[in-house]
Design an enzyme around this catalytic site. Structure first.
Site, PDB file in Angstrom:
ATOM      1  N   ASN A  31       9.054  -0.995  -4.175  1.00  0.00           N
ATOM      2  CA  ASN A  31       9.079  -0.550  -2.587  1.00  0.00           C
ATOM      3  C   ASN A  31      10.134  -1.510  -2.210  1.00  0.00           C
ATOM      4  O   ASN A  31      11.072  -2.121  -2.810  1.00  0.00           O
ATOM      5  CB  ASN A  31       7.875  -1.349  -1.814  1.00  0.00           C
ATOM      6  CG  ASN A  31       7.509  -2.651  -2.260  1.00  0.00           C
ATOM      7  OD1 ASN A  31       8.420  -3.611  -1.856  1.00  0.00           O
ATOM      8  ND2 ASN A  31       6.757  -3.171  -3.112  1.00  0.00           N
ATOM      9  N   ALA A  85       4.859 -11.570  -1.081  1.00  0.00           N
ATOM     10  CA  ALA A  85       5.244 -10.591  -1.761  1.00  0.00           C
ATOM     11  C   ALA A  85       4.655  -9.368  -1.388  1.00  0.00           C
ATOM     12  O   ALA A  85       3.630  -9.242  -1.033  1.00  0.00           O
ATOM     13  CB  ALA A  85       4.983 -10.721  -3.320  1.00  0.00           C
ATOM     14  N   ASP A 132       0.273  -1.919  -4.895  1.00  0.00           N
ATOM     15  CA  ASP A 132      -1.199  -1.627  -5.078  1.00  0.00           C
ATOM     16  C   ASP A 132      -1.567  -1.108  -6.399  1.00  0.00           C
ATOM     17  O   ASP A 132      -2.658  -1.421  -6.626  1.00  0.00           O
ATOM     18  CB  ASP A 132      -1.799  -1.029  -3.791  1.00  0.00           C
ATOM     19  CG  ASP A 132      -1.588  -1.645  -2.566  1.00  0.00           C
ATOM     20  OD1 ASP A 132      -1.856  -3.213  -2.612  1.00  0.00           O
ATOM     21  OD2 ASP A 132      -1.357  -1.249  -1.438  1.00  0.00           O
ATOM     22  N   PRO A 173      -4.295  -6.103  -9.533  1.00  0.00           N
ATOM     23  CA  PRO A 173      -4.940  -7.276  -9.247  1.00  0.00           C
ATOM     24  C   PRO A 173      -4.524  -7.530  -7.793  1.00  0.00           C
ATOM     25  O   PRO A 173      -3.159  -7.500  -7.259  1.00  0.00           O
ATOM     26  CB  PRO A 173      -4.892  -8.418 -10.157  1.00  0.00           C
ATOM     27  CG  PRO A 173      -3.554  -7.975 -10.700  1.00  0.00           C
ATOM     28  CD  PRO A 173      -3.525  -6.466 -10.700  1.00  0.00           C
ATOM     29  N   ASP A 174      -5.502  -8.229  -6.786  1.00  0.00           N
ATOM     30  CA  ASP A 174      -4.948  -8.579  -5.564  1.00  0.00           C
ATOM     31  C   ASP A 174      -4.599 -10.043  -5.791  1.00  0.00           C
ATOM     32  O   ASP A 174      -5.523 -11.005  -6.033  1.00  0.00           O
ATOM     33  CB  ASP A 174      -5.923  -8.449  -4.335  1.00  0.00           C
ATOM     34  CG  ASP A 174      -5.264  -8.847  -3.153  1.00  0.00           C
ATOM     35  OD1 ASP A 174      -4.946  -9.915  -2.916  1.00  0.00           O
ATOM     36  OD2 ASP A 174      -5.537  -8.066  -2.116  1.00  0.00           O
ATOM     37  N   ILE A 175      -3.284 -10.388  -5.995  1.00  0.00           N
ATOM     38  CA  ILE A 175      -3.093 -11.878  -6.203  1.00  0.00           C
ATOM     39  C   ILE A 175      -3.636 -12.866  -5.317  1.00  0.00           C
ATOM     40  O   ILE A 175      -4.202 -13.829  -5.738  1.00  0.00           O
ATOM     41  CB  ILE A 175      -1.546 -11.999  -6.391  1.00  0.00           C
ATOM     42  CG1 ILE A 175      -0.877 -10.969  -7.326  1.00  0.00           C
ATOM     43  CG2 ILE A 175      -1.045 -13.408  -6.872  1.00  0.00           C
ATOM     44  CD1 ILE A 175       0.603 -10.693  -7.496  1.00  0.00           C
TER      45      ILE A 175
HETATM   46  O1  C5P Z   1      -3.785  -5.863   1.612  1.00  0.00           O
HETATM   47  P1  C5P Z   1      -2.339  -6.082   1.909  1.00  0.00           P
HETATM   48  O2  C5P Z   1      -1.333  -5.618   0.753  1.00  0.00           O
HETATM   49  O3  C5P Z   1      -1.924  -5.595   3.077  1.00  0.00           O
HETATM   50  O4  C5P Z   1      -2.363  -7.668   2.017  1.00  0.00           O
HETATM   51  C1  C5P Z   1      -1.143  -8.308   2.147  1.00  0.00           C
HETATM   52  C2  C5P Z   1      -1.175  -9.584   1.569  1.00  0.00           C
HETATM   53  O5  C5P Z   1      -1.874  -9.767   0.320  1.00  0.00           O
HETATM   54  C3  C5P Z   1       0.160 -10.326   1.420  1.00  0.00           C
HETATM   55  O6  C5P Z   1      -0.060 -11.526   1.627  1.00  0.00           O
HETATM   56  C4  C5P Z   1       0.520 -10.052   0.054  1.00  0.00           C
HETATM   57  O7  C5P Z   1       1.449 -10.838  -0.583  1.00  0.00           O
HETATM   58  C5  C5P Z   1      -0.912 -10.226  -0.647  1.00  0.00           C
HETATM   59  N1  C5P Z   1      -1.199  -9.135  -1.787  1.00  0.00           N
HETATM   60  C6  C5P Z   1      -1.267  -9.840  -3.129  1.00  0.00           C
HETATM   61  N2  C5P Z   1      -1.527  -9.057  -4.298  1.00  0.00           N
HETATM   62  C7  C5P Z   1      -1.865  -7.738  -3.806  1.00  0.00           C
HETATM   63  C8  C5P Z   1      -1.673  -7.191  -2.538  1.00  0.00           C
HETATM   64  C9  C5P Z   1      -1.312  -7.779  -1.494  1.00  0.00           C
HETATM   65  O8  C5P Z   1      -1.054 -11.074  -3.318  1.00  0.00           O
HETATM   66  N3  C5P Z   1      -1.907  -6.989  -5.038  1.00  0.00           N
END
Ligand code: C5P
Length: 421
Positions: free
Chosen positions: A223, A289, A293, A319-321
């Site tokens: 992106n 970051a 997704d 994974p959602d970090i």
């Molecule tokens: O769900 P969304 O992407 O809008 O959430 C944004 C927040 O979550 C940001 O702080 C982003 O760095 C973090 N994030 C993450 N890992 C992901 C997706 C988002 O840490 N896979």
């Protein structure tokens, strides 16, 4: 764009120029010191004026040049005692043997030698002279005395000299001198920040930039995130006294001064390093970051060949970090970001709860003047309910200023009484 904190604001340098051919280098030194953000006032001895004119230094420093001790006009402007108090550093470059000798015995027969006795600021001397004069016993004796008196001596370089000799005695290049001065103030600034800064004693981990999800050995999904917000935050946290680790996706930004940077490519790598940081001990985790997704389910081992009109690539969720880190038992103070195009507050508040964050900063990416590639940003900050803190509106400002305000918000939340849940 650079996030180097090399600009030191509001520090005053009195540059004293004495008689020697190296005086021409001092003109460039003034430029370099000004570039680094210092206020510079120049003092010249009579000997110096035989090599270069006060007018040159006046033009370069933007200040009147001081040459006389007992000149009523000059004393009415900024007298020698005032000048001595104004200085955060007295830098004598070039320093002639004559000046070194005067300093060593404490003579006060001209402006510079008087200033030396009258100032409380650190004194640095950059001797420059013929190699035989440098080696002379009297010069070395005087230098030893000055070192004992607390003067910092910048050693001369060796090489060919204006007089035709070869040896020690050349004044270091202006860039080198300016760098040494800048580093000195950085160190002093850092020592204060480490003791009294808003984030003193904290280890801050920041994710920044995009992630890159491979499709095959030559292609990827990514992106437009530039990483500017995360890099600005890293610089601001460091300036606030924290130890900072920046986990950066592929971006073309210089690492902020003092910050440890770990480069990663994919979301999985970013998570892996983030978890390692928890083991190291992390107090504050800031997720700026723009993590992809989804990633490609099966990365092709070889370059995918063109075939047919359609190509289907299957994606699986990354994974959602930030949410993963927030779930850990020994979790740091968690800060997330939300970039939204509508229903800003509602979505941000939702993410704050869903990802179990302590704080979230959100911005409206539908506005063309702020966000991703822009140097400016505007944000709304929400805190988790247990902090019972009002949301904050951070009005449009440079990403550096926004970063500074975010550091303040983190500091305030950390020092806020938390309601028991
Ligand atoms: O769900 P969304 O992407 O809008 O959430 C944004 C927040 O979550 C940001 O702080 C982003 O760095 C973090 N994030 C993450 N890992 C992901 C997706 C988002 O840490 N896979």
């Amino acid at each position: 764009m650079s996030f180097d904190l090399s600009v030191i604001p509001n520090k005053n340098i009195v540059l004293a120029v004495t008689g020697g051919i190296a005086a021409y280098k001092s003109a460039i030194l003034v430029r370099r010191l000004k570039d680094a953000g210092f206020n510079v006032r120049v003092v010249m001895t009579q000997g110096a004026q035989a090599f270069i004119t006060p007018l040159t230094f006046q033009a370069l420093s933007g200040n009147p040049v001081h040459t006389e001790l007992l000149n009523p006009e000059a004393e009415a402007g900024m007298g020698h005692i005032e000048l001595a108090r104004w200085a955060d550093l007295l830098l004598v470059a070039p320093a002639s043997c004559n000046t070194l000798a005067k300093f060593a015995v404490g003579l006060a027969d001209d402006l510079l030698s008087t200033l030396y006795l009258a100032t409380k600021s650190p004194v640095w001397v950059a001797p420059a002279m013929n190699q035989q004069m440098w080696a002379a016993k009297a010069t070395q004796r005087n230098l030893n005395t000055l070192v004992e008196d607390g003067v910092h001596v910048i050693m001369p370089d060796a090489g060919s000299q204006a007089c035709g000799d070869v040896g020690l005695g050349r004044m270091p290049e202006p860039e080198d001198l300016a760098r040494q001065v800048t580093q000195y103030f950085h160190k002093a600034q850092r020592a204060i920040a480490e003791k009294f800064g808003m984030l003193a004693g904290k280890h801050v981990v920041i994710t920044a930039g995009p992630t890159r999800e491979a499709i095959d050995p030559v292609r990827y999904i990514s992106n437009h995130s530039t990483g500017k917000m995360g890099f600005s935050l890293a610089a601001a946290c460091y300036a606030a006294g924290a130890k900072v680790t920046l986990i950066a996706g592929p971006v073309s930004l210089d690492t902020p001064n003092g910050v440890r940077r770990i480069n990663v490519s994919s979301a999985v790598q970013m998570l892996d390093i983030s978890m390692k940081m928890l083991d190291e001990g992390c107090d504050i985790f800031i997720a700026t970051a723009a993590v992809a997704d989804y990633r490609v389910a099966e990365v092709a081992e070889h370059k995918i060949k063109k075939a047919g009109d359609e190509l289907n690539v299957s994606l699986i969720k990354n994974p959602d970090i930030v949410a993963t880190i927030a779930q850990q038992q020994k979790r740091p103070f968690m800060v997330g970001f939300a970039a939204e195009t509508r229903n800003l507050e509602e979505y941000a508040a939702g993410k704050l709860v869903a990802k179990k964050l302590d704080m979230i900063a959100c911005n409206d990416v539908s506005r063309p003047d702020i966000g991703f590639a822009s140097d400016e940003n505007a944000m709304i900050v929400f805190f988790a309910e247990q902090y019972q803190m009002q949301k904050r509106d951070l009005e449009k400002a440079s990403k550096q200023e926004i970063a500074q305000q975010l550091v303040e918000a983190i500091h305030d939340a950390l020092h806020h009484e938390i309601e028991p849940v």
